[in-house]
Write a protein that holds these residues in place. Structure first.
Motif, short mmCIF file in Angstrom:
data_model
loop_
_atom_site.label_atom_id
_atom_site.label_comp_id
_atom_site.label_asym_id
_atom_site.label_seq_id
_atom_site.Cartn_x
_atom_site.Cartn_y
_atom_site.Cartn_z
N LEU A 150 2.26 -1.40 1.76
CA LEU A 150 1.97 -0.66 0.53
C LEU A 150 3.00 -0.95 -0.56
O LEU A 150 2.63 -1.19 -1.72
CB LEU A 150 1.94 0.85 0.83
CG LEU A 150 0.81 1.32 1.76
CD1 LEU A 150 0.95 2.80 2.06
CD2 LEU A 150 -0.55 1.01 1.16
N VAL A 151 4.28 -0.97 -0.19
CA VAL A 151 5.33 -1.21 -1.18
C VAL A 151 5.25 -2.63 -1.72
O VAL A 151 5.31 -2.85 -2.94
CB VAL A 151 6.73 -0.93 -0.58
CG1 VAL A 151 7.83 -1.42 -1.53
CG2 VAL A 151 6.90 0.54 -0.29
N TYR A 152 5.07 -3.59 -0.82
CA TYR A 152 5.01 -4.98 -1.29
C TYR A 152 3.73 -5.26 -2.08
O TYR A 152 3.73 -6.11 -2.97
CB TYR A 152 5.14 -5.96 -0.12
CG TYR A 152 5.43 -7.36 -0.60
CD1 TYR A 152 6.66 -7.67 -1.17
CD2 TYR A 152 4.47 -8.36 -0.51
CE1 TYR A 152 6.93 -8.94 -1.65
CE2 TYR A 152 4.73 -9.64 -0.98
CZ TYR A 152 5.96 -9.92 -1.54
OH TYR A 152 6.22 -11.18 -2.01
N ALA A 153 2.66 -4.53 -1.76
CA ALA A 153 1.43 -4.67 -2.54
C ALA A 153 1.66 -4.24 -3.98
O ALA A 153 1.23 -4.92 -4.93
CB ALA A 153 0.31 -3.84 -1.92
N VAL A 154 2.36 -3.13 -4.18
CA VAL A 154 2.65 -2.65 -5.54
C VAL A 154 3.58 -3.61 -6.26
O VAL A 154 3.37 -3.95 -7.44
CB VAL A 154 3.26 -1.23 -5.48
CG1 VAL A 154 3.72 -0.79 -6.87
CG2 VAL A 154 2.25 -0.24 -4.92
N LEU A 155 4.62 -4.09 -5.56
CA LEU A 155 5.55 -5.03 -6.17
C LEU A 155 4.85 -6.33 -6.55
O LEU A 155 5.09 -6.89 -7.63
CB LEU A 155 6.70 -5.32 -5.21
CG LEU A 155 7.67 -4.16 -4.93
CD1 LEU A 155 8.69 -4.56 -3.88
CD2 LEU A 155 8.37 -3.72 -6.21
N SER A 156 3.98 -6.81 -5.67
CA SER A 156 3.22 -8.04 -5.97
C SER A 156 2.29 -7.83 -7.15
O SER A 156 2.14 -8.72 -8.00
CB SER A 156 2.42 -8.47 -4.74
OG SER A 156 3.27 -8.79 -3.66
N SER A 177 -5.17 -7.74 -5.81
CA SER A 177 -4.49 -9.02 -5.58
C SER A 177 -3.17 -8.80 -4.85
O SER A 177 -2.81 -9.55 -3.94
CB SER A 177 -4.26 -9.73 -6.92
OG SER A 177 -5.47 -9.99 -7.59
N GLY A 178 -2.44 -7.75 -5.27
CA GLY A 178 -1.18 -7.45 -4.60
C GLY A 178 -1.37 -7.08 -3.15
O GLY A 178 -0.58 -7.48 -2.28
N LEU A 179 -2.44 -6.32 -2.86
CA LEU A 179 -2.73 -5.96 -1.47
C LEU A 179 -3.07 -7.19 -0.65
O LEU A 179 -2.66 -7.32 0.52
CB LEU A 179 -3.89 -4.95 -1.44
CG LEU A 179 -4.24 -4.39 -0.06
CD1 LEU A 179 -3.06 -3.66 0.55
CD2 LEU A 179 -5.45 -3.45 -0.15
N MET A 180 -3.79 -8.16 -1.26
CA MET A 180 -4.11 -9.40 -0.56
C MET A 180 -2.82 -10.17 -0.23
O MET A 180 -2.66 -10.68 0.88
CB MET A 180 -5.04 -10.27 -1.41
CG MET A 180 -6.47 -9.79 -1.46
SD MET A 180 -7.49 -10.80 -2.56
CE MET A 180 -7.43 -12.38 -1.73
N SER A 181 -1.89 -10.22 -1.19
CA SER A 181 -0.61 -10.91 -0.95
C SER A 181 0.14 -10.25 0.19
O SER A 181 0.68 -10.93 1.08
CB SER A 181 0.25 -10.88 -2.22
OG SER A 181 -0.24 -11.73 -3.19
N SER A 182 0.20 -8.92 0.17
CA SER A 182 0.95 -8.18 1.17
C SER A 182 0.35 -8.35 2.56
O SER A 182 1.07 -8.61 3.54
CB SER A 182 0.99 -6.70 0.79
OG SER A 182 1.83 -5.97 1.63
N LEU A 183 -0.97 -8.24 2.67
CA LEU A 183 -1.63 -8.39 3.97
C LEU A 183 -1.49 -9.82 4.49
O LEU A 183 -1.28 -10.03 5.69
CB LEU A 183 -3.10 -8.00 3.85
CG LEU A 183 -3.39 -6.52 3.63
CD1 LEU A 183 -4.87 -6.29 3.37
CD2 LEU A 183 -2.94 -5.69 4.84
#
Length: 212
Positions: A150-156, A177-183
């Motif tokens: 969740l945190v990295y999705a927001v940062l991305s 897009s951020g959630l895709m990067s994080s996952l």
């Protein structure tokens, strides 16, 4: 049925097909190749760190040159595949959710291709962060990994909006897009973990056979 087959083709091979047809510029191809090289370099760096950790415990892992070249080729092909799948997802989302402010197709294909590259790049950054700070952590459904995703999705999402703003895009595009990067980042970490477990099992089996 034909529509479903067409969507599956677009999701898996649409990126390559649009490159072959000349609908995507060579700069996209070059950038994807360069990203693949970065993944190979990051993998080699992670491998060296793993060897250093193994030697501290009296183990020594070795890989032949042929294996390294084979792994590098697989990573390059996988980079095109991953970017292509993201590109296909974005194209499907652009048709299904036009209210989010997606670029109008087919003129927006280039924008979506660059966005796919950016998403994959942020996933690579996430893998490097995990390797630097939490290399020993095992991927699971524990609260740490849920919070990290969740945190990295927001940062991305914030990074994508800053580095590659899409005209007319709503925040949902960047959050998705951020959630895709994080996952993708966590998936890559999990695949790396599986590979390390397989190498460890092979090493133990070799040691047992030698002792016999």
């Amino acid at each position: 049925m034909n529509g479903m087959i067409e969507r599956l083709f677009e999701l898996s091979l649409g990126f390559i097909w649009h490159i072959i047809k000349g609908e995507l510029p060579l700069s996209i191809v070059g950038s994807t190749l360069f990203l693949g090289v970065l993944f190979v370099a990051a993998g080699a760096w992670s491998e060296r760190r793993k060897h250093a950790r193994s030697e501290q415990f009296g183990h020594r892992l070795q890989r032949g040159t042929g294996t390294l070249f084979k792994d590098a080729f697989i990573v390059m092909v996988a980079t095109f595949f991953v970017v292509g799948v993201e590109y296909g997802i974005f194209r499907l989302a652009a048709r299904a959710l036009p209210a989010w402010g997606w670029p109008v197709l087919p003129d927006g294909n280039v924008v979506l291709a660059w966005l796919s590259l950016a998403v994959t790049s942020f996933a690579l950054v996430g893998v490097i962060i995990l390797e630097l700070i939490w290399a020993a952590k095992t991927v699971s459904l524990a609260s740490f990994w849920v919070i990290y995703v969740l945190v990295y999705a927001v940062l991305s999402a914030c990074g994508l909006q800053w580095l590659y703003p899409v005209s007319g895009a709503t925040p949902w595009i960047y959050l998705g897009s951020g959630l895709m990067s994080s996952l993708l980042c966590v998936l890559l970490k999990y695949l790396q973990q599986m590979e390390e477990d397989a190498d460890g099992s092979k090493e133990e089996a070799d040691a047992i056979s030698v002792n016999k």
